[in-house]
Write a protein that holds these residues in place. Structure first.
Motif, PDB file in Angstrom:
ATOM      1  N   GLU A 274      35.991  37.661  30.526  1.00  0.00           N
ATOM      2  CA  GLU A 274      35.046  38.639  29.987  1.00  0.00           C
ATOM      3  C   GLU A 274      33.673  38.504  30.631  1.00  0.00           C
ATOM      4  N   ARG A 275      33.507  37.525  31.509  1.00  0.00           N
ATOM      5  CA  ARG A 275      32.222  37.289  32.162  1.00  0.00           C
ATOM      6  C   ARG A 275      32.149  38.051  33.482  1.00  0.00           C
ATOM      7  N   SER A 276      30.936  38.399  33.878  1.00  0.00           N
ATOM      8  CA  SER A 276      30.736  39.092  35.161  1.00  0.00           C
ATOM      9  C   SER A 276      31.222  38.213  36.302  1.00  0.00           C
ATOM     10  N   PRO A 277      31.905  38.798  37.286  1.00  0.00           N
ATOM     11  CA  PRO A 277      32.348  37.999  38.433  1.00  0.00           C
ATOM     12  C   PRO A 277      31.172  37.612  39.328  1.00  0.00           C
ATOM     13  N   VAL A 278      31.358  36.540  40.079  1.00  0.00           N
ATOM     14  CA  VAL A 278      30.384  36.078  41.057  1.00  0.00           C
ATOM     15  C   VAL A 278      30.900  36.475  42.435  1.00  0.00           C
ATOM     16  N   VAL A 279      30.012  37.060  43.246  1.00  0.00           N
ATOM     17  CA  VAL A 279      30.364  37.463  44.605  1.00  0.00           C
ATOM     18  C   VAL A 279      29.473  36.685  45.565  1.00  0.00           C
ATOM     19  N   PHE A 280      30.085  35.840  46.380  1.00  0.00           N
ATOM     20  CA  PHE A 280      29.362  35.124  47.428  1.00  0.00           C
ATOM     21  C   PHE A 280      29.471  35.960  48.702  1.00  0.00           C
ATOM     22  N   LEU A 281      28.341  36.366  49.240  1.00  0.00           N
ATOM     23  CA  LEU A 281      28.304  37.243  50.415  1.00  0.00           C
ATOM     24  C   LEU A 281      27.613  36.516  51.553  1.00  0.00           C
ATOM     25  N   HIS A 282      28.260  36.476  52.705  1.00  0.00           N
ATOM     26  CA  HIS A 282      27.674  35.820  53.871  1.00  0.00           C
ATOM     27  C   HIS A 282      27.696  36.764  55.060  1.00  0.00           C
ATOM     28  N   GLY A 283      26.603  36.757  55.817  1.00  0.00           N
ATOM     29  CA  GLY A 283      26.496  37.604  57.003  1.00  0.00           C
ATOM     30  C   GLY A 283      27.100  36.949  58.234  1.00  0.00           C
TER      31      GLY A 283
ATOM     32  N   LEU B 101      34.450  46.126  42.681  1.00  0.00           N
ATOM     33  CA  LEU B 101      34.300  44.958  41.818  1.00  0.00           C
ATOM     34  C   LEU B 101      33.585  45.313  40.514  1.00  0.00           C
ATOM     35  N   ILE B 102      32.583  46.179  40.595  1.00  0.00           N
ATOM     36  CA  ILE B 102      31.872  46.609  39.385  1.00  0.00           C
ATOM     37  C   ILE B 102      32.815  47.376  38.468  1.00  0.00           C
ATOM     38  N   LEU B 103      33.632  48.243  39.044  1.00  0.00           N
ATOM     39  CA  LEU B 103      34.598  48.992  38.231  1.00  0.00           C
ATOM     40  C   LEU B 103      35.567  48.066  37.503  1.00  0.00           C
ATOM     41  N   SER B 104      35.971  46.998  38.159  1.00  0.00           N
ATOM     42  CA  SER B 104      36.951  46.092  37.547  1.00  0.00           C
ATOM     43  C   SER B 104      36.309  44.986  36.710  1.00  0.00           C
ATOM     44  N   SER B 105      34.988  44.870  36.771  1.00  0.00           N
ATOM     45  CA  SER B 105      34.285  43.838  36.011  1.00  0.00           C
ATOM     46  C   SER B 105      34.297  44.163  34.516  1.00  0.00           C
ATOM     47  N   PRO B 106      34.588  43.177  33.672  1.00  0.00           N
ATOM     48  CA  PRO B 106      34.588  43.450  32.228  1.00  0.00           C
ATOM     49  C   PRO B 106      33.208  43.836  31.701  1.00  0.00           C
ATOM     50  N   SER B 107      32.150  43.386  32.358  1.00  0.00           N
ATOM     51  CA  SER B 107      30.785  43.714  31.936  1.00  0.00           C
ATOM     52  C   SER B 107      30.224  44.911  32.707  1.00  0.00           C
ATOM     53  N   LYS B 108      30.993  45.381  33.709  1.00  0.00           N
ATOM     54  CA  LYS B 108      30.554  46.438  34.634  1.00  0.00           C
ATOM     55  C   LYS B 108      29.341  45.986  35.443  1.00  0.00           C
ATOM     56  N   LYS B 109      29.219  44.663  35.623  1.00  0.00           N
ATOM     57  CA  LYS B 109      28.167  44.054  36.430  1.00  0.00           C
ATOM     58  C   LYS B 109      28.800  42.982  37.300  1.00  0.00           C
TER      59      LYS B 109
END
Length: 93
Positions: free
Chosen positions: A4-13, A77-85
């Protein structure tokens, strides 16, 4: 797993890979309060994971191909996030 928590996205260039964050999605680290019960995603752009033939050309980069890819992934990811965040942690991007 369902969370139920917002997912964490690690983004690297460029030029690193999602493996840069491997310590953060280790079993031990996932038990830390800030990651516990969160889905974790690691993404690196541009790379051979998303561009099977080769990284995008300078023309493609100038036209926003990376921005479009990142925006689409974040949207999904936002669409599938339970918090929409989502929580984004970015480096070299």
């Amino acid at each position: 797993e369902k969370s139920e928590r917002s997912p964490v996205v690690f983004l690297h260039g460029f030029p690193d890979s999602p493996l840069m964050y491997k310590d953060y999605y280790s079993v031990k680290e996932q038990q830390q309060p800030w990651l516990k019960d969160r889905n974790i995603f690691t993404i690196a752009f541009p790379n051979r994971h998303t561009h099977k033939v080769s990284p995008p050309s300078l023309l493609e980069l100038a036209s926003g191909v990376t921005y479009k890819e990142v925006a689409e992934i974040f949207f999904q990811l936002i669409l599938s996030s339970p918090s929409k965040k989502i929580i984004i942690i970015a480096h070299d991007f």
